[in-house]
Design a protein around this motif. Structure first.
Motif, PDB file in Angstrom:
ATOM      1  N   PRO A   1       0.817  -1.215   0.000  1.00  0.00           N
ATOM      2  CA  PRO A   1       0.000   0.000   0.000  1.00  0.00           C
ATOM      3  C   PRO A   1       0.850   1.265   0.000  1.00  0.00           C
ATOM      4  CG  PRO A   1      -0.851  -1.614   1.572  1.00  0.00           C
ATOM      5  CD  PRO A   1       0.478  -2.128   1.101  1.00  0.00           C
ATOM      6  N   GLU A   2       0.318   2.298  -0.634  1.00  0.00           N
ATOM      7  CA  GLU A   2       1.067   3.544  -0.801  1.00  0.00           C
ATOM      8  C   GLU A   2       1.597   4.131   0.508  1.00  0.00           C
ATOM      9  OE1 GLU A   2       1.893   7.771  -1.138  1.00  0.00           O
ATOM     10  OE2 GLU A   2       0.116   6.931  -0.156  1.00  0.00           O
ATOM     11  N   PRO A   3       0.865   4.032   1.632  1.00  0.00           N
ATOM     12  CA  PRO A   3       1.426   4.553   2.884  1.00  0.00           C
ATOM     13  C   PRO A   3       2.770   3.941   3.270  1.00  0.00           C
ATOM     14  CG  PRO A   3      -0.928   4.199   3.129  1.00  0.00           C
ATOM     15  CD  PRO A   3      -0.547   3.616   1.801  1.00  0.00           C
ATOM     16  N   GLU A   4       3.016   2.710   2.815  1.00  0.00           N
ATOM     17  CA  GLU A   4       4.309   2.062   3.102  1.00  0.00           C
ATOM     18  C   GLU A   4       5.453   2.871   2.487  1.00  0.00           C
ATOM     19  OE1 GLU A   4       6.679  -1.401   4.455  1.00  0.00           O
ATOM     20  OE2 GLU A   4       4.668  -0.673   4.916  1.00  0.00           O
ATOM     21  N   SER A   5       5.312   3.233   1.204  1.00  0.00           N
ATOM     22  CA  SER A   5       6.362   4.007   0.542  1.00  0.00           C
ATOM     23  C   SER A   5       6.399   5.444   1.042  1.00  0.00           C
ATOM     24  CB  SER A   5       6.151   3.992  -0.979  1.00  0.00           C
ATOM     25  OG  SER A   5       6.401   2.698  -1.506  1.00  0.00           O
ATOM     26  N   ALA A   6       5.218   6.008   1.318  1.00  0.00           N
ATOM     27  CA  ALA A   6       5.175   7.387   1.812  1.00  0.00           C
ATOM     28  C   ALA A   6       5.927   7.521   3.131  1.00  0.00           C
ATOM     29  CB  ALA A   6       3.719   7.833   1.984  1.00  0.00           C
ATOM     30  N   GLU A   7       5.856   6.484   3.967  1.00  0.00           N
ATOM     31  CA  GLU A   7       6.564   6.531   5.244  1.00  0.00           C
ATOM     32  C   GLU A   7       8.080   6.496   5.051  1.00  0.00           C
ATOM     33  OE1 GLU A   7       5.379   3.904   8.334  1.00  0.00           O
ATOM     34  OE2 GLU A   7       3.258   4.459   8.188  1.00  0.00           O
ATOM     35  N   VAL A   8       8.544   5.711   4.067  1.00  0.00           N
ATOM     36  CA  VAL A   8       9.983   5.694   3.779  1.00  0.00           C
ATOM     37  C   VAL A   8      10.451   7.096   3.419  1.00  0.00           C
ATOM     38  CG1 VAL A   8      11.815   4.628   2.430  1.00  0.00           C
ATOM     39  CG2 VAL A   8       9.715   3.372   2.817  1.00  0.00           C
ATOM     40  N   VAL A   9       9.704   7.738   2.518  1.00  0.00           N
ATOM     41  CA  VAL A   9      10.075   9.073   2.056  1.00  0.00           C
ATOM     42  C   VAL A   9      10.097  10.056   3.221  1.00  0.00           C
ATOM     43  CG1 VAL A   9       9.406  10.980   0.554  1.00  0.00           C
ATOM     44  CG2 VAL A   9       9.166   8.618  -0.248  1.00  0.00           C
ATOM     45  N   ALA A  10       9.039  10.041   4.020  1.00  0.00           N
ATOM     46  CA  ALA A  10       8.966  10.971   5.146  1.00  0.00           C
ATOM     47  C   ALA A  10      10.093  10.716   6.141  1.00  0.00           C
ATOM     48  CB  ALA A  10       7.608  10.828   5.829  1.00  0.00           C
ATOM     49  N   ASP A  11      10.369   9.454   6.426  1.00  0.00           N
ATOM     50  CA  ASP A  11      11.419   9.077   7.374  1.00  0.00           C
ATOM     51  C   ASP A  11      12.780   9.602   6.910  1.00  0.00           C
ATOM     52  OD1 ASP A  11      12.927   7.898   9.332  1.00  0.00           O
ATOM     53  OD2 ASP A  11      12.483   5.835   8.772  1.00  0.00           O
ATOM     54  N   LEU A  12      13.090   9.380   5.624  1.00  0.00           N
ATOM     55  CA  LEU A  12      14.404   9.770   5.106  1.00  0.00           C
ATOM     56  C   LEU A  12      14.533  11.286   4.978  1.00  0.00           C
ATOM     57  CD1 LEU A  12      14.964   6.982   2.455  1.00  0.00           C
ATOM     58  CD2 LEU A  12      16.086   7.220   4.655  1.00  0.00           C
TER      59      LEU A  12
END
Length: 658
Positions: free
Chosen positions: A605-616
């Motif tokens: 799900p898109e939130p999975e990738s969005a969290e990577v981006v936000a984290d980095l």
């Protein structure tokens, strides 16, 4: 006095300018997939209109006729559970499985066989659920569906009369209860539970039975902690007057073999000898399907290339199978991959069969081929798809780059280098491409997402390394099962060992190295880039899980039984999953990262990738984030593929050079 005139001609040597090829040139070769032959027509999937859709042509050749309205997209058959479509000549309709913008909630739609507006085959009763058509009887218009209601972990098997709309439930299970075989009068159904890849247990159901009964294998709840070898059972063909089943399994052969199971003694399967094979090499038997009577088609995957045989099964006291002819693997149809095969039987007398298939290579687009009825005459190519504006010798055929990994295991791999015609000088920067799955395989297949990207990267001066590390399909059951409950473990070591081998290749500049992958390949991209940050100049993750426990809890409920067994329980195995999760190591990331995601992806799900981006980005690291609003767990639409391939290549050119 004579006057002499001296003429001096100066030859100007122009510097060689490397040609530039737009990605649109590679994508100009349209997909021709999953053909079916019915009457005088061949039906198939193609992206003629920029999205994958359904078409037909006359089997003698004609202009393709669109059967669906423009813009309505189908799903890549590689991602489908079951089949994209069936043609139902007695109803005068085609059954088409359609979802909404890649969300994989497939619904059975009916259209006139000559094309038209899709109508819901089962009305609203399964709206927002996922149905997968696993088998269809074209004579009786009866289809079998897996039903995932997207709310509960169990999957239900449905038998549907497409003429009347009547639906019969054949039971539910946490592990599939999937239709894996049906006899001609539909009085006996083979149902299967699949715990992890290859771990299959068979049941059967007959009229009047309230519940299925065990046929072969040990159900999970009866194992008591014992380790049961995976059976690897594939589609079950009723044979020998419905007294037994013929199927592919790993019961006797790790690389797959034909197996006969008699109903009179189902605890004693029999190994079936296959005579007359033409191929050699490393691979496996991957499928068997009855054509008519005792005539069958067998499909092999040998060193990534397809071999297809027609042959006859003899039940007898010592069951055997004899090859009659080779349909794929020799001559023009060699060193490539089939993208579907179908047949049409004329019961005669005499009985004759005509076959249609799709075939592609690493540097050749998919084409449709027809074998005439009765085995008379050579195979005919019905299509002429070409890459426009790029000479064929500018494309890379690839070379074997297999290696012995850290524990002595052989890892099959290929290396794609820029064509000498492009006249690149010096060692080439390296891109490693990681396939999805993990139980998948990278093959010489121009139709799959990876190959146009690989070719585009070589055209731009990159070498591309494609390893099929442990866990990949195509090399036997034991090899495939090595990744179970070990994502980010020994598979990582295989990647490192392959890269170490390439450091010895003078054609490769291992100081300029990048990695890209999709799905599980995206997970591995994030893993390699974060755990070994000094190895990479750039990385591209396409919809890869990065926090395994959280990802598992975000997937559809019906996935959870499989994930617990094959990946790990997000609660009980949380520590192990966190140790193997890229999230744990992303603070080490040193290279620029691009993340690509489909907005409607149900698998990652898109939130999975969005969290990577936000984290980095919180950590001050450079991350490019590209989201496609009209895609799921793939990039299918032409405009999106152009953007995707271009952005990846530009990203690597920027950070690795050429």
């Amino acid at each position: 006095m004579a006057t002499w005139l001296l003429t001096v001609t100066e030859t100007l040597v122009r510097p060689y300018v490397k040609p530039h090829f737009p990605i649109e040139s590679l994508l100009s070769a349209r997909l021709l997939l999953a053909p079916k032959i019915v009457g005088s027509k061949v039906f198939f999937l193609s992206d003629f209109s920029g999205v994958l859709s359904l078409y037909s042509i006359d089997k003698k050749g004609s202009i393709p006729q669109p059967l669906l309205p423009g813009g309505q997209a189908l799903v890549n058959p590689h991602l489908m559970d079951g089949h994209n479509f069936y043609v139902l000549p007695k109803l005068g309709k085609a059954l088409v499985m359609m979802d909404k913008l890649g969300n994989e909630n497939y619904q059975p739609m009916l259209i006139p066989v000559e094309g038209g507006i899709p109508e819901k085959g089962l009305g609203e009763r399964y709206q927002d659920e996922k149905l997968a058509c696993v088998e269809c009887d074209l004579e009786k218009n009866i289809a079998y569906f897996d039903r995932d209601d997207r709310k509960n972990p169990e999957t239900e098997c449905l038998r549907v009369n497409l003429a009347t709309g009547d639906v019969t439930s054949l039971g539910r299970s946490l592990y599939g209860n999937r239709c894996l075989g049906v006899n001609s009068d539909h009085s006996k159904i083979i149902l299967a539970d699949v715990y992890t890849a290859g771990d299959v247990v068979l049941f059967y159901r007959e009229p009047g039975m309230k519940e299925r009964k065990l046929l072969y294998g040990t159900p999970l709840e009866e194992r008591g902690g014992r380790k049961i070898p995976p059976s690897g059972i594939d589609w079950c063909n009723f044979t020998n007057g419905d007294r037994g089943l013929l199927f592919v399994s790993s019961i006797f052969h790790d690389d797959g073999g034909l197996t006969y199971l008699g109903f009179d003694n189902p605890s004693e399967p029999v190994d079936v000898q296959v005579r007359g094979l033409k191929h050699s090499g490393v691979g496996e038997l991957v499928g068997s399907k009855k054509v008519e009577g005792n005539l069958f088609v067998l499909t092999y995957n040998i060193d990534g290339a397809s071999w297809v045989y027609e042959g006859t099964f003899n039940a007898g006291n010592s069951p055997s199978f004899t090859i009659g002819r080779t349909l794929c693997g020799l001559g023009e149809l060699s060193d490539g991959v089939i993208q579907g095969i179908d047949w049409q039987v004329n019961k005669g007398p005499p009985m004759t069969v005509e076959y249609v298939l799709s075939f592609t290579k690493a540097n050749m687009p998919s084409q449709l081929y027809l074998y005439p009825a009765g085995g008379k005459g050579p195979v005919t190519r019905l299509s002429d798809e070409r890459v426009l504006g790029i000479p064929s010798d500018y494309l890379s055929a690839g070379e074997d780059a297999s290696y012995a990994t850290w524990d002595g295991l052989r890892v099959s791999a290929r290396l794609y280098l820029p064509s000498p015609k492009l006249r690149y000088k010096g060692p080439r920067p390296l891109v490693e491409y990681v396939h999805g799955g993990p139980q998948g395989q990278e093959r010489p297949d121009f139709t799959w997402f990876s190959m146009p990207l690989i070719q585009y990267l070589t055209l731009n001066g990159f070498a591309v390394f494609v390893p099929n590390v442990r866990g990949s399909t195509g090399y036997g059951m034991r090899y495939m099962k090595l990744v179970d409950r070990d994502w980010g473990g020994n598979d990582v070591k295989d990647h490192l060992e392959g890269l170490k081998h390439l450091e010895k290749d003078a054609r490769i500049d291992s100081r300029r190295r990048a990695v890209v992958g999709r799905s599980y390949g995206g997970f591995m991209t994030l893993t390699l880039a974060s755990r070994f940050p000094n190895m990479w100049k750039a990385a591209v993750d396409m919809f890869g899980p990065y926090d395994l426990p959280k990802w598992a809890l975000r997937t559809p409920p019906s996935w959870m039984p499989y994930i617990r067994l094959a990946v790990g329980d997000p609660e009980k195995d949380r520590e192990m999953l966190l140790e193997h999760s890229p999230k744990t190591y992303l603070g080490n990331l040193a290279s620029p990262l691009m993340i690509i995601q489909g907005k409607n992806d149900p698998r990652v799900p898109e939130p999975e990738s969005a969290e990577v981006v936000a984290d980095l980005r919180k950590r001050g690291l450079q991350v490019d984030y590209l989201v496609f609003e009209d895609e799921g767990h793939d990039v299918l639409r032409f405009k999106n593929r152009v953007t995707c391939y271009s952005k990846i290549t530009e990203f690597f050119l920027k950070h690795l050079g050429s």
